[in-house]
Design an enzyme around this catalytic site. Structure first.
Site, PDB file in Angstrom:
ATOM      1  N   GLU A 115      51.026 -20.356 -59.465  1.00 54.65           N
ATOM      2  CA  GLU A 115      51.738 -21.539 -59.949  1.00 54.65           C
ATOM      3  C   GLU A 115      50.695 -22.585 -60.326  1.00 54.65           C
ATOM      4  O   GLU A 115      49.705 -22.755 -59.602  1.00 54.65           O
ATOM      5  CB  GLU A 115      52.612 -22.084 -58.821  1.00 54.65           C
ATOM      6  CG  GLU A 115      53.804 -22.816 -59.313  1.00 54.65           C
ATOM      7  CD  GLU A 115      54.841 -22.885 -58.220  1.00 54.65           C
ATOM      8  OE1 GLU A 115      55.922 -22.312 -58.396  1.00 54.65           O
ATOM      9  OE2 GLU A 115      54.557 -23.492 -57.177  1.00 54.65           O
ATOM     10  N   TYR A 126      43.806 -18.217 -67.087  1.00 52.06           N
ATOM     11  CA  TYR A 126      44.914 -17.364 -66.657  1.00 52.06           C
ATOM     12  C   TYR A 126      45.440 -16.525 -67.827  1.00 52.06           C
ATOM     13  O   TYR A 126      45.729 -15.343 -67.670  1.00 52.06           O
ATOM     14  CB  TYR A 126      46.048 -18.212 -66.066  1.00 52.06           C
ATOM     15  CG  TYR A 126      45.657 -19.004 -64.838  1.00 52.06           C
ATOM     16  CD1 TYR A 126      44.713 -18.516 -63.933  1.00 52.06           C
ATOM     17  CD2 TYR A 126      46.227 -20.239 -64.564  1.00 52.06           C
ATOM     18  CE1 TYR A 126      44.364 -19.241 -62.807  1.00 52.06           C
ATOM     19  CE2 TYR A 126      45.881 -20.971 -63.437  1.00 52.06           C
ATOM     20  CZ  TYR A 126      44.946 -20.470 -62.563  1.00 52.06           C
ATOM     21  OH  TYR A 126      44.600 -21.188 -61.451  1.00 52.06           O
TER      22      TYR A 126
END
Ligand SMILES: CC(C)(COP(=O)(O)OP(=O)(O)OC[C@H]1O[C@@H](n2cnc3c(N)ncnc32)[C@H](O)[C@@H]1OP(=O)(O)O)[C@@H](O)C(=O)NCCC(=O)NCCS
Length: 158
Positions: A115, A126
């Site tokens: 998250e 990411y």
């Protein structure tokens, strides 16, 4: 189980240098120590070359980054990743996540989640490593100044 003091010291040294207090994302020593008492929590620490620093060793090498994760059944959540500012953008973050994939895969994990607050430049990292956005939590994080920021959840199969 009591966490290794070297491991805690190394994680906290990176934590204190890496996180901008404005976002209130850093964990304190007690939170990390409590997390490490759980057998489902995993920590990896690397030096400035991206080389792992083994947990129990009184190594003289300075820690430059860590990743902390926790598994539930065959899924794992990347709880925190950090690299000290002077060692950034040299691939250490990617090495940490690569090591997490390898370790998690060896534990039988099939999917990893994380998250991120909206706007974190870590997004590029990411995405490059194959994480895909799967959900949003509006106004989930509260900054030090009281402002709210959305959380974005990412997932990746391994
Ligand atoms: C996110 C973090 C761990 C990345 O570590 P790193 O060692 O720099 O990672 P890498 O070198 O493998 O990858 C860097 C990539 O991340 C992205 N990135 C990370 N920080 C960035 C920044 N300040 N500006 C621009 N891009 C950034 C880019 O895609 C970059 O790739 P590039 O250098 O080719 O442009 C590090 O920036 C950090 O500790 N940030 C503070 C803590 C944090 O926000 N953690 C994530 C939430 S838990």
């Amino acid at each position: 189980m009591t966490p290794c003091p070297h491991l805690l010291d190394r994680i906290m040294a990176v934590m204190e240098a890496a996180f901008d207090p404005a976002y209130g994302e850093a964990w304190n020593r007690r939170q990390v120590a409590d997390a490490l008492t759980l057998s489902s929590t995993h920590a990896l620490v690397v030096d400035g070359e991206g080389q792992p620093i083994a947990e129990g060793n009184a190594s003289g090498r300075a820690p430059a980054g860590f990743v902390l994760s926790r598994h539930v059944l065959d899924e794992e959540e990347l709880l925190l990743i950090a690299v000290v500012p002077e060692a950034r953008r040299r691939g250490i973050g990617a090495i940490l996540i690569g090591q997490l994939f390898a370790a998690a895969g060896a534990r039988g994990i099939t999917r990893i989640y994380l998250e991120m607050r909206r706007g974190n430049p870590a997004l590029g990292l990411y995405q490059r490593l194959g994480f895909e956005p799967i959900g949003e939590r509006p106004n989930y994080y509260r900054m030090a100044n009281g402002e709210r920021i959305d959380a974005i959840t990412f997932g990746r199969s391994i």
